[in-house]
Write a protein that holds these residues in place. Structure first.
Motif, PDB file in Angstrom:
ATOM      1  N   LEU A  49      -8.542  29.883 -14.678  1.00 45.01           N
ATOM      2  CA  LEU A  49      -8.554  29.641 -13.229  1.00 45.01           C
ATOM      3  C   LEU A  49      -7.126  29.298 -12.780  1.00 45.01           C
ATOM      4  N   ALA A  50      -6.603  30.068 -11.805  1.00 41.57           N
ATOM      5  CA  ALA A  50      -5.184  29.939 -11.445  1.00 41.57           C
ATOM      6  C   ALA A  50      -4.949  28.831 -10.421  1.00 41.57           C
ATOM      7  N   LEU A  51      -3.901  28.028 -10.690  1.00 41.86           N
ATOM      8  CA  LEU A  51      -3.477  26.980  -9.762  1.00 41.86           C
ATOM      9  C   LEU A  51      -2.152  27.414  -9.132  1.00 41.86           C
ATOM     10  N   ASP A  52      -1.825  26.832  -7.962  1.00 44.70           N
ATOM     11  CA  ASP A  52      -0.521  27.145  -7.373  1.00 44.70           C
ATOM     12  C   ASP A  52       0.508  26.111  -7.839  1.00 44.70           C
ATOM     13  N   GLU A  53       1.738  26.202  -7.277  1.00 44.68           N
ATOM     14  CA  GLU A  53       2.830  25.333  -7.760  1.00 44.68           C
ATOM     15  C   GLU A  53       2.566  23.852  -7.469  1.00 44.68           C
ATOM     16  N   ARG A  54       1.677  23.535  -6.480  1.00 46.54           N
ATOM     17  CA  ARG A  54       1.371  22.129  -6.171  1.00 46.54           C
ATOM     18  C   ARG A  54       0.213  21.600  -7.006  1.00 46.54           C
ATOM     19  N   GLY A  55      -0.380  22.478  -7.819  1.00 44.71           N
ATOM     20  CA  GLY A  55      -1.526  22.048  -8.618  1.00 44.71           C
ATOM     21  C   GLY A  55      -2.845  22.259  -7.898  1.00 44.71           C
ATOM     22  N   ALA A  56      -2.783  22.879  -6.701  1.00 45.68           N
ATOM     23  CA  ALA A  56      -4.022  23.197  -5.976  1.00 45.68           C
ATOM     24  C   ALA A  56      -4.603  24.490  -6.563  1.00 45.68           C
ATOM     25  N   ILE A  57      -5.914  24.661  -6.442  1.00 48.16           N
ATOM     26  CA  ILE A  57      -6.515  25.905  -6.907  1.00 48.16           C
ATOM     27  C   ILE A  57      -6.146  27.010  -5.926  1.00 48.16           C
ATOM     28  N   ASN A  58      -5.668  28.112  -6.474  1.00 50.17           N
ATOM     29  CA  ASN A  58      -5.233  29.242  -5.648  1.00 50.17           C
ATOM     30  C   ASN A  58      -6.449  29.938  -5.041  1.00 50.17           C
ATOM     31  N   ILE A 116       0.875  -1.187   0.000  1.00 56.70           N
ATOM     32  CA  ILE A 116       0.000   0.000   0.000  1.00 56.70           C
ATOM     33  C   ILE A 116       0.907   1.231   0.000  1.00 56.70           C
ATOM     34  N   VAL A 117       0.677   2.122  -0.950  1.00 57.06           N
ATOM     35  CA  VAL A 117       1.472   3.354  -0.993  1.00 57.06           C
ATOM     36  C   VAL A 117       0.597   4.484  -0.438  1.00 57.06           C
ATOM     37  N   SER A 118       1.031   5.028   0.690  1.00 60.89           N
ATOM     38  CA  SER A 118       0.244   6.088   1.367  1.00 60.89           C
ATOM     39  C   SER A 118       1.203   7.224   1.714  1.00 60.89           C
ATOM     40  N   ILE A 119       1.602   7.948   0.664  1.00 61.36           N
ATOM     41  CA  ILE A 119       2.610   9.007   0.841  1.00 61.36           C
ATOM     42  C   ILE A 119       2.004  10.397   0.603  1.00 61.36           C
ATOM     43  N   GLY A 120       0.717  10.518   0.869  1.00 64.74           N
ATOM     44  CA  GLY A 120       0.060  11.816   0.718  1.00 64.74           C
ATOM     45  C   GLY A 120      -0.840  11.843  -0.505  1.00 64.74           C
ATOM     46  N   ARG A 121      -1.541  12.972  -0.676  1.00 62.30           N
ATOM     47  CA  ARG A 121      -2.513  13.078  -1.764  1.00 62.30           C
ATOM     48  C   ARG A 121      -2.273  14.364  -2.557  1.00 62.30           C
ATOM     49  N   VAL A 122      -2.691  14.343  -3.830  1.00 63.66           N
ATOM     50  CA  VAL A 122      -2.504  15.526  -4.685  1.00 63.66           C
ATOM     51  C   VAL A 122      -3.863  16.117  -5.068  1.00 63.66           C
ATOM     52  N   PRO A 123      -3.949  17.456  -5.062  1.00 61.05           N
ATOM     53  CA  PRO A 123      -5.216  18.099  -5.442  1.00 61.05           C
ATOM     54  C   PRO A 123      -5.636  17.661  -6.849  1.00 61.05           C
ATOM     55  N   ASN A 124      -6.937  17.517  -7.043  1.00 60.79           N
ATOM     56  CA  ASN A 124      -7.445  16.984  -8.313  1.00 60.79           C
ATOM     57  C   ASN A 124      -8.138  18.075  -9.150  1.00 60.79           C
ATOM     58  N   THR A 125      -7.495  18.422 -10.261  1.00 60.01           N
ATOM     59  CA  THR A 125      -8.161  19.347 -11.196  1.00 60.01           C
ATOM     60  C   THR A 125      -8.231  18.722 -12.592  1.00 60.01           C
ATOM     61  N   ILE A 126      -8.032  17.377 -12.615  1.00 60.37           N
ATOM     62  CA  ILE A 126      -8.041  16.680 -13.914  1.00 60.37           C
ATOM     63  C   ILE A 126      -9.408  16.860 -14.575  1.00 60.37           C
ATOM     64  N   GLY A 127      -9.417  17.256 -15.816  1.00 65.85           N
ATOM     65  CA  GLY A 127     -10.668  17.299 -16.570  1.00 65.85           C
ATOM     66  C   GLY A 127     -11.530  18.514 -16.302  1.00 65.85           C
ATOM     67  N   LEU A 128     -11.054  19.418 -15.439  1.00 64.30           N
ATOM     68  CA  LEU A 128     -11.859  20.596 -15.078  1.00 64.30           C
ATOM     69  C   LEU A 128     -11.792  21.675 -16.158  1.00 64.30           C
ATOM     70  N   ASN A 129     -10.751  21.563 -17.003  1.00 63.91           N
ATOM     71  CA  ASN A 129     -10.513  22.548 -18.068  1.00 63.91           C
ATOM     72  C   ASN A 129     -10.394  23.966 -17.489  1.00 63.91           C
ATOM     73  N   ALA A 130      -9.587  24.046 -16.407  1.00 58.94           N
ATOM     74  CA  ALA A 130      -9.388  25.333 -15.717  1.00 58.94           C
ATOM     75  C   ALA A 130      -8.824  26.392 -16.664  1.00 58.94           C
ATOM     76  N   GLU A 131      -8.034  25.943 -17.660  1.00 60.16           N
ATOM     77  CA  GLU A 131      -7.385  26.873 -18.595  1.00 60.16           C
ATOM     78  C   GLU A 131      -8.430  27.670 -19.396  1.00 60.16           C
ATOM     79  N   ALA A 132      -9.574  27.034 -19.677  1.00 56.19           N
ATOM     80  CA  ALA A 132     -10.576  27.682 -20.541  1.00 56.19           C
ATOM     81  C   ALA A 132     -11.025  29.027 -19.986  1.00 56.19           C
ATOM     82  N   VAL A 133     -11.013  29.143 -18.654  1.00 57.31           N
ATOM     83  CA  VAL A 133     -11.467  30.396 -18.048  1.00 57.31           C
ATOM     84  C   VAL A 133     -10.330  31.123 -17.322  1.00 57.31           C
TER      85      VAL A 133
END
Ligand code: FAD
Ligand code: NAI
Length: 475
Positions: free
Chosen positions: A296-305, A277-294
């Motif tokens: 929407l700014a993300l930070d360096e970790r990929g989280a929404i600012n 089991i790999v349990s080394i933390g979690r990453v924010p999920n913006t896959i498929g949100l198409n944030a670029e279309a509008v």
């Protein structure tokens, strides 16, 4: 014409579904789009928390604890169990049933609050005339328009570089909750919250469990004294935790998984296990949100600012929960959901980050709120500490579980409670008294002067508060 909503919430996890309910309570016309699929491909509201997180893990923790008690501890109470058998399939089916009850509960709440529910993936199309167009890709594709958008798309498990999850041998939290047979040997990478909870489940069910942690300290975010006490208990239970390791190559084959690592002494170790089991933390999920279309700014970790109020860089677009900064906890996501809905309504929603409790549901449980002793030392704040062991608590003795303690940290001059830390039986419930006290800016003396029921574990809380002033009554 596209359906129009006052508020569109993207994501139906604890952040999203609670935001949707609160917004509906405040009189808005609300839609919630969630893409989670159950085993039959249908909707399963509740996100990570309900489907592969908080709820199923606690169901298995409970079942495995019953098994351990029946096998190892009932005899102390004069109850002899013969022919104890484990039915893992039934245990997993019960867990799935608990999940389904929670999924169904949220569906009911959506109906009750007249929230329009869409099943599918939501993505931004464009901003237009003070609103946002959102595409919903589900069984059919449709376009909806909302004045306010609340993004609550959660997080995904972080994989080790070059070692993707196959959910057969190399498991994320998802696969870890679906193992059909008890693995003889199990390794976990990361001794954080998931590592300890899932490691405990499978150890109790009979696995030989090794937890490999990269950092040299155990539970670095937890008060040191509490972490030390917890580690002692886990060692005694036979949960093998190796600190300061460097994980190398991982090979997965028909016979299981080989993990190569260097231990804290610098020795090369090769560990063969049935599952990893790999349990080394979690990453924010913006896959498929198409944030670029509008834009929407993300930070360096990929989280929404977002700012302190969960506002993004776009007008009327908000983001909450695991997809933004802060602890990845269901109750933090929920509080942000409520606060955002209230801000949309022009009210003053507020989340107090200093009083968010943490709980690790192992045995003993670990729970805390506020600052640790090491944080207070580092900040130079003068403080007083008081501890009380469950060993001296009558209810704990009756329960047969006297592991651990309650610890109070209070300002040296004003006596204001700065942190409360617990390890022991049912501290997941006891911690809320400390949260309430801190929300009301109580002093340790306030708790010490309150009448607590006898015999109860909560008396340990009162006694630890008394200990701040060196006047415990029962120790
Ligand atoms: P999520 O719960 O992740 O929900 C996001 C939802 O959005 C998902 O349903 C996802 O499918 C959907 N989604 C994503 N993108 C889109 C899109 N573009 N369109 C439509 N839908 C989309 N926290 C605790 O407080 N207590 C615990 O005991 C606890 N135990 C945990 C145990 C495990 C094993 C794990 C993995 C986590 C645990 N957590 C716990 C953490 C908790 O699950 C998260 O903090 C919480 O779920 C975050 O809520 P959220 O609403 O931000 O996101
Ligand atoms: P975590 O952040 O709690 O722990 C990850 C651990 O992995 C850390 O100790 C870290 O030092 C270690 N690590 C990272 N990279 C490593 C590497 N390459 N080799 C060895 N060790 C490494 O993350 P976890 O356990 O995956 O859980 C994710 C989040 O989910 C938690 O932080 C928490 O927010 C949430 N959660 C909450 C629960 C609760 O509230 N009871 C239960 C489970 C999860």
């Amino acid at each position: 014409m596209s359906k129009q909503f006052d508020v569109i919430v993207i994501g139906g996890g604890p952040g999203g579904y609670i935001a949707a309910i609160r917004a509906a309570q405040l009189g808005f016309n609300v839609a919630c789009v969630d893409e989670w699929k159950n085993a039959k491909g249908g909707p399963a509201l509740g996100g990570t928390c309900t489907n592969v997180g908080c709820i199923p893990s606690k169901a298995l923790l409970q079942s495995s604890e019953h098994y351990e008690h029946a096998g190892k501890h009932f005899a102390d109470h004069g109850i002899n169990v013969k022919g104890l058998e484990l039915d893992v399939a039934k245990m997993l089916a019960r867990k799935d049933q608990v999940v389904k009850q929670n999924n169904d509960g949220i569906t009911y709440l959506f109906k009750k609050n007249k929230i329009t529910s869409f099943h599918g993936r939501a993505s931004f199309v464009k901003a237009a005339e003070g609103s946002y167009e959102i595409k919903v890709a589900g069984a059919a594709e449709e376009s909806i328009v909302g004045k306010h958008i609340v993004v609550a798309t959660g997080s995904n498990a972080r994989a080790l570089p070059g070692t993707p999850f196959d959910e057969e041998n190399i498991l994320s939290n998802d696969g870890a909750l679906r193992v059909g047979d008890v693995p003889k040997k199990l390794a976990l990478i990361g001794s954080g919250v998931i590592g300890l909870e899932m490691g405990s489940v499978w150890r109790r069910l009979g696995s030989d469990v090794t937890v490999l942690e990269g950092l040299p300290t155990f539970l670095g975010a937890v008060d040191e004294q509490i972490a030390k006490e917890a580690k002692k208990a886990f060692d005694k239970q036979g949960l093998k935790i190796e600190l300061g390791v460097k994980v190398g190559e991982i090979k997965s084959g028909k016979k299981g998984v080989n993990v190569a690592y260097t231990n804290a002494k610098g020795e090369a170790v090769s560990l063969d296990v049935d599952k990893l089991i790999v349990s080394i933390g979690r990453v924010p999920n913006t896959i498929g949100l198409n944030a670029e279309a509008v834009g929407l700014a993300l930070d360096e970790r990929g989280a929404i600012n977002v700012d302190d109020e969960c506002k993004t860089n776009l007008p009327n677009v908000w983001a909450i929960g695991d997809v933004v900064r802060g602890p990845m906890l269901a109750h933090k996501a929920e509080e942000e959901g409520v606060a955002v809905a209230e801000r949309i309504a022009g009210q003053h929603g507020h989340v107090n980050f200093n009083t968010i409790p943490w709980v690790i549901y192992t045995s003993p449980e670990i729970a805390w709120v506020g600052q640790t002793e090491q944080q207070l030392k580092a900040s130079g704040r003068a403080y007083k500490a008081g501890t009380f062991p469950f060993l001296a608590n009558g209810r704990a003795r009756a329960l047969g579980d006297t592991t651990g303690m309650v610890k109070f940290l209070a300002d040296a001059a004003t006596d204001e409670i700065l942190g409360v830390h617990m390890v022991g039986p049912q501290v997941s419930e006891l911690i809320s008294e400390a949260v309430v006290a801190m929300e009301f800016k109580a002093s340790a003396e306030d708790i010490a002067r309150i009448c607590h029921a006898h015999p109860s574990l909560s008396e340990a809380t009162k006694e630890a508060a008394l200990a701040v002033d060196k006047r415990t009554l029962n120790f």
